[in-house]
Design a protein around this motif. Structure first.
Motif, PDB file in Angstrom:
ATOM      1  N   UNK A 101       0.834  -1.205   0.000  1.00 17.03           N
ATOM      2  CA  UNK A 101       0.000   0.000   0.000  1.00 17.03           C
ATOM      3  C   UNK A 101       0.871   1.259   0.000  1.00 17.03           C
ATOM      4  N   UNK A 102       1.914   1.273   0.818  1.00 24.28           N
ATOM      5  CA  UNK A 102       2.804   2.442   0.861  1.00 24.28           C
ATOM      6  C   UNK A 102       3.422   2.670  -0.514  1.00 24.28           C
ATOM      7  N   UNK A 103       3.974   1.617  -1.106  1.00 26.76           N
ATOM      8  CA  UNK A 103       4.606   1.763  -2.429  1.00 26.76           C
ATOM      9  C   UNK A 103       3.616   2.230  -3.488  1.00 26.76           C
ATOM     10  N   UNK A 104       2.374   1.797  -3.393  1.00 27.71           N
ATOM     11  CA  UNK A 104       1.359   2.187  -4.376  1.00 27.71           C
ATOM     12  C   UNK A 104       0.802   3.593  -4.150  1.00 27.71           C
ATOM     13  N   UNK A 105       1.076   4.183  -2.983  1.00 23.38           N
ATOM     14  CA  UNK A 105       0.511   5.501  -2.673  1.00 23.38           C
ATOM     15  C   UNK A 105       1.555   6.597  -2.499  1.00 23.38           C
ATOM     16  N   UNK A 106       2.812   6.273  -2.690  1.00 23.96           N
ATOM     17  CA  UNK A 106       3.894   7.260  -2.568  1.00 23.96           C
ATOM     18  C   UNK A 106       3.672   8.442  -3.506  1.00 23.96           C
ATOM     19  N   UNK A 108       1.039   9.888  -4.304  1.00 21.58           N
ATOM     20  CA  UNK A 108      -0.011  10.806  -3.831  1.00 21.58           C
ATOM     21  C   UNK A 108       0.537  11.866  -2.864  1.00 21.58           C
ATOM     22  N   UNK A 109       1.745  11.650  -2.363  1.00 19.86           N
ATOM     23  CA  UNK A 109       2.307  12.559  -1.361  1.00 19.86           C
ATOM     24  C   UNK A 109       2.590  13.921  -1.971  1.00 19.86           C
ATOM     25  N   UNK A 110       2.234  14.954  -1.230  1.00 19.77           N
ATOM     26  CA  UNK A 110       2.453  16.325  -1.688  1.00 19.77           C
ATOM     27  C   UNK A 110       3.408  17.046  -0.733  1.00 19.77           C
ATOM     28  N   UNK A 111       3.019  17.098   0.550  1.00 16.10           N
ATOM     29  CA  UNK A 111       3.802  17.851   1.541  1.00 16.10           C
ATOM     30  C   UNK A 111       5.185  17.250   1.783  1.00 16.10           C
ATOM     31  N   UNK A 112       5.313  15.934   1.646  1.00 19.74           N
ATOM     32  CA  UNK A 112       6.579  15.274   1.969  1.00 19.74           C
ATOM     33  C   UNK A 112       7.314  14.752   0.738  1.00 19.74           C
ATOM     34  N   UNK A 113       6.992  15.290  -0.409  1.00 18.67           N
ATOM     35  CA  UNK A 113       7.618  14.845  -1.664  1.00 18.67           C
ATOM     36  C   UNK A 113       9.138  15.013  -1.624  1.00 18.67           C
ATOM     37  N   UNK A 114       9.619  16.101  -1.024  1.00 14.34           N
ATOM     38  CA  UNK A 114      11.072  16.325  -0.958  1.00 14.34           C
ATOM     39  C   UNK A 114      11.761  15.267  -0.096  1.00 14.34           C
ATOM     40  N   UNK A 115      11.071  14.808   0.935  1.00 12.45           N
ATOM     41  CA  UNK A 115      11.645  13.745   1.796  1.00 12.45           C
ATOM     42  C   UNK A 115      11.794  12.450   1.008  1.00 12.45           C
TER      43      UNK A 115
END
Length: 193
Positions: A101-106, A108-115
């Motif tokens: 699930x984490x790998x499939x939803x990475x 979607x991240x907006x605020x932590x994209x730089x991380x």
């Protein structure tokens, strides 16, 4: 003599009404408040739950909001990280399901994209595996003999790493709450009304 009399008065008063010494005073009153609607602040900042202010309609929604509130009312980054994983665990029971699930939803991240970009530059390609083993399992388990990673609260590198990655796991927990547990944020509520 006056100071001694004043001290005796305060001690006698505190025995008669412990609320005065505890900080309530005579003028304060206790108002029943639903904890889900309160702002919590502790040392190092607080959490504002106004984005999730609506009434949770299901048991799962109430549990997720409670875990989220408790996580970000804590001063421990390790507890915050583990609590966010608990929210993911509400919907995805096995480690494999959680990692997938984490790998499939990475994306979607907006605020932590730089991380995420930082982690990829460090050679971490399977982020689900990374967050599960060096985050969730390393915090929750402490089996030194197994050779598995352990997150040590007294270790500067572990504190730095978990502190850097908490933003990612928090945003993933928010995605679960919004997309899968159907807890609308205040921005989404405007669309409905």
């Amino acid at each position: 003599m006056f100071i001694l009399q004043a001290l005796i008065f305060v001690v006698q008063l505190s025995v008669a009404d412990p609320e005065i010494i505890a900080g309530g005073g005579w003028a304060s009153h206790k108002t029943p408040t639903n904890v889900a609607f309160r702002k919590f602040a502790r040392i190092g900042g607080g959490i504002d739950l106004t984005s999730y202010r609506q009434i949770a309609s299901t048991h799962e929604q109430k549990i997720a909001l409670g875990i989220y509130r408790e996580a970000f009312s804590s001063n421990s980054i390790f507890y915050k990280f583990l609590s966010c994983f608990k929210i993911i665990n509400m919907t995805y029971k096995t480690g494999k399901e959680q990692k997938d699930w984490i790998n499939n939803n990475i994306e979607k991240l907006i605020k932590s994209k730089s991380k995420i970009e930082q982690l990829k530059q460090e050679g971490i390609t399977n982020l689900g595996e990374h967050f599960y083993h060096s985050g969730r399992c390393a915090i929750a388990h402490s089996n030194i003999i197994s050779g598995e990673p352990i997150a040590d609260a007294d270790n500067h590198e572990d504190n730095f790493r978990i502190g850097r990655e908490i933003e990612v796991i928090k945003e993933l927990a928010e995605i679960i709450m919004s997309d899968e547990l159907m807890i609308p944020t205040s921005g989404q509520l405007i669309k409905y009304y």
